[in-house]
Design a protein around this motif. Structure first.
Motif, short mmCIF file in Angstrom:
data_model
loop_
_atom_site.label_atom_id
_atom_site.label_comp_id
_atom_site.label_asym_id
_atom_site.label_seq_id
_atom_site.Cartn_x
_atom_site.Cartn_y
_atom_site.Cartn_z
N VAL A 1 3.89 53.86 60.75
CA VAL A 1 3.35 54.55 59.56
C VAL A 1 2.83 55.93 59.94
N LEU A 2 2.10 56.00 61.04
CA LEU A 2 1.56 57.29 61.50
C LEU A 2 2.68 58.31 61.70
N LYS A 3 3.76 57.85 62.27
CA LYS A 3 4.89 58.74 62.54
C LYS A 3 5.52 59.28 61.26
N ARG A 4 5.36 58.55 60.18
CA ARG A 4 5.99 58.94 58.92
C ARG A 4 5.08 59.78 58.02
N PRO B 1 20.65 73.64 70.78
CA PRO B 1 20.09 72.83 69.68
C PRO B 1 20.86 71.53 69.44
N SER B 2 22.14 71.52 69.81
CA SER B 2 22.93 70.31 69.60
C SER B 2 22.49 69.17 70.52
N LYS B 3 21.75 69.51 71.58
CA LYS B 3 21.27 68.50 72.52
C LYS B 3 19.89 67.96 72.15
N ALA B 4 19.37 68.41 71.01
CA ALA B 4 18.05 67.92 70.59
C ALA B 4 18.13 66.42 70.29
N PRO B 5 17.09 65.67 70.65
CA PRO B 5 17.10 64.23 70.35
C PRO B 5 17.13 63.99 68.85
N PRO B 6 17.79 62.93 68.40
CA PRO B 6 17.92 62.69 66.95
C PRO B 6 16.58 62.37 66.29
N THR B 7 16.45 62.83 65.04
CA THR B 7 15.27 62.54 64.23
C THR B 7 15.72 62.00 62.88
N ARG B 8 14.75 61.58 62.07
CA ARG B 8 15.05 61.07 60.73
C ARG B 8 14.46 61.99 59.67
N LYS B 9 15.25 62.27 58.65
CA LYS B 9 14.79 62.98 57.46
C LYS B 9 14.05 64.28 57.81
N LYS B 10 14.65 65.07 58.70
CA LYS B 10 14.11 66.37 59.09
C LYS B 10 12.73 66.26 59.76
N ARG B 11 12.36 65.08 60.19
CA ARG B 11 11.11 64.90 60.91
C ARG B 11 11.25 65.51 62.30
N LYS B 12 10.18 66.10 62.81
CA LYS B 12 10.24 66.73 64.12
C LYS B 12 10.10 65.72 65.26
N ILE B 13 9.41 64.62 65.01
CA ILE B 13 9.23 63.60 66.05
C ILE B 13 10.54 62.84 66.23
#
Length: 554
Positions: free
Chosen positions: A38-41, A208-220
């Motif tokens: 929840v905190l992450k979201r 930038p293509s090597k950035a780790p995947p995130t969800r819904k434009k979240r930075k974490i």
């Protein structure tokens, strides 16, 4: 405490014969996973909402779950006192004043807990031990932020606090719920980068293509998989502890049944008691680390080899490395890792005047701090003194014996090196099986009784080894080693040893052995030289530069 919340835990505890508070503590560790999700979201653009959520969850744990009103006051006094000292005392002595205040406050609670002596009841001392590391580091970071950058090391520059945080950010840092009761501890700068999401920015020049995947434009970045693995391993350690604790427990070693076995079986049971006790800590620290990973604060950049996100920023223990440790450095260095970092960066190096090399004073200050941080049971001090002797013996033994199992140039192991490795693993594990007894039993009488029941084998071994170190035996071995050609590498070792002494972390208050690591690195460089020779290439590369590059990667 919330109405009726204690009833289900009391019912399960009665059925299992366990402690109600211990069940609630495990429940809080597991509950931290969905709450961390929840905190992450919570939106990245609203860090104040994250702070409020963190504070609210911690208050629920402390009051709603454990009814620790006194604990709330304890954490408030320590954190408010540290903040006030950092804010209003502009002096080089400010971190030391804060250190005395924070450690003194915790010492009072340690004494009170020792008087009550009820290990099944959860009180505030565990959370306060974590907070002591956070707050003392915070005050040093504020102190560093008031100094010119030219006077700071790279580590101090990264951690320096140039402007005091607001109360909400500070409270969120103090009460970060995934690590509230058992750690791991971390610096305020890490929390600030986490809460502001600057922690997750790609390093300059990274594709930038090597950035780790995130969800819904979240930075974490997404961290569900590594967190799930930590949770699974933590639960496995917990199940193993529950199973093994029925076979290996303290009362058995104090009873008459234990003495019916022969010496070798008694030593085996002693060793397994230590393993079983460590399982509990493996479970707790692995579970809390997983919750930190799920929240995102465990992120540690991108692995240059795999290109994947690393989640080891707050790793606190490496169980396999401990159970197969070949020397004291490996054994202690992989246990309570974040405490070792705190001792190194905020005690060992801080008591050393600028421009000076850490010496006896730094070692003694670190030893005393670590002992006081744990509490005042006699067992802690018995274990620390014996462990310090073991580390001295191991350091000398490695210098004097290990080279005989390497080729004369130190580049490759001989066929007999495997026997040396097996022997040192066996000796290390047996020595620490004996040494950790006082940490488990805590009291002097019970600890000494168990030592006597295995004929004090480690104390006898320590006496013999120290006798050899301070006898002509050492000089004879040194003379034999001087006959072995170690070439220009020997000069590099001598020049780099003192520099490495400053960089290495103390282990639970015991200064580490930099020479051992230097020998390993030098051996790697010599292997590279030999490989170049076999390929017919040039071997005229800068040895010193090669060694320094390997040091920087460790």
């Amino acid at each position: 405490m919330l109405p009726y919340i204690n009833a289900p835990f009391a019912y399960v505890a009665n059925a299992l014969g366990a402690s109600t508070d211990e069940l609630k503590l495990i429940f809080s560790f597991l509950l931290s996973y969905p709450l961390a999700a929840v905190l992450k979201r919570i939106p990245d653009r609203a860090p104040w909402q994250k702070n409020l959520f963190i504070i609210g969850v911690s208050l629920f744990y402390l009051i709603g779950l454990f009814d620790l009103w006194d604990g709330i006051r304890t954490l408030l006094w320590s954190s408010a006192g540290a903040y006030a000292i950092a804010a209003y005392i502009d002096s080089p002595f400010m971190p030391w004043i804060a250190f005395v205040f924070i450690m003194g406050h915790m010492s009072i609670n340690h004494i009170q807990r020792q008087i009550i002596n009820d290990p099944g009841v959860v009180d505030i001392t565990g959370a306060q031990m974590v907070l002591v590391m956070k707050l003392t580091a915070f005050c040093w970071n504020v102190h560093d932020g008031r100094l010119p950058e030219s006077e700071l090391s790279d580590f101090q520059k990264e951690r320096a606090i140039r402007e005091l945080p607001g109360f909400l950010d500070y409270a969120g840092y103090v009460l970060f719920f995934p690590s509230l009761f058992a750690g791991p501890a971390f610096d305020y700068v890490d929390y600030r980068h986490y809460i502001s999401t600057t922690m997750f920015q790609l390093p300059p020049g990274t594709d930038p293509s090597k950035a780790p995947p995130t969800r819904k434009k979240r930075k974490i970045p997404r961290s569900g998989t590594p967190a799930s693995w930590k949770a699974a391993f933590g639960l496995l350690w917990l199940v193993a502890f529950l199973q093994f604790s029925g076979w290996y427990y303290t009362d058995f070693l104090l009873g008459d049944e234990y003495m019916k076995y022969n010496l070798f079986r008694r030593i085996w049971i002693l060793h397994m008691l230590g393993v079983t006790t460590r399982m509990k800590y493996y479970a707790v620290w692995t579970l809390t680390e997983g919750a930190c990973i799920l929240s995102g604060i465990g992120y540690n950049g991108i692995d240059p080899k795999t290109g994947r996100a690393k989640w080891d920023r707050l790793q606190n223990v490496r169980p396999l490395a401990i159970e197969t440790a070949q020397n004291t450095r490996d054994y202690l260095g992989n246990w309570n890792i974040n405490t070792n970092h705190w001792l190194r960066n905020y005690v060992y190096l801080r008591v050393t005047p600028k421009g000076k090399k850490p010496g006896f004073r730094a070692s003694l200050a670190t030893f005393v701090t670590s002992a006081f941080w744990h509490g005042f049971y006699p067992g802690y001090y018995m274990a620390f003194v014996l462990a310090s002797l073991l580390q001295t013996i191991a350091k000398n033994g490695r210098r004097l014996l290990r080279p005989f199992f390497l080729t004369p140039d130190g580049a490759s192991p001989t066929p007999k090196k495997r026997y040396y490795d097996i022997f040192t693993i066996l000796v290390t594990q047996l020595a620490f099986s004996f040494t950790v007894v006082p940490f488990i039993f805590l009291g002097f009488a019970n600890s000494w009784l168990v030592w006597l029941r295995v004929y004090c084998y480690c104390l006898i071994g320590v006496a013999i080894c120290l006798g050899c170190i301070f006898s002509p035996v050492k000089q004879k071995l040194q003379m034999q080693l001087k006959k072995r050609n170690r070439g220009k590498i020997e000069e590099v070792i001598k020049e780099e040893q003192e520099k490495e002494r400053v960089q290495n972390a103390p282990t639970l208050g015991l200064p580490d052995d930099p020479e051992a690591e230097m020998e390993e690195i030098v051996a790697e460089v010599k292997k590279e030289m030999e490989a170049r020779k076999r390929r017919g290439g040039s071997v005229s590369f800068d040895i010193r530069k090669a060694v320094e590059e390997k040091l920087s990667k460790r």
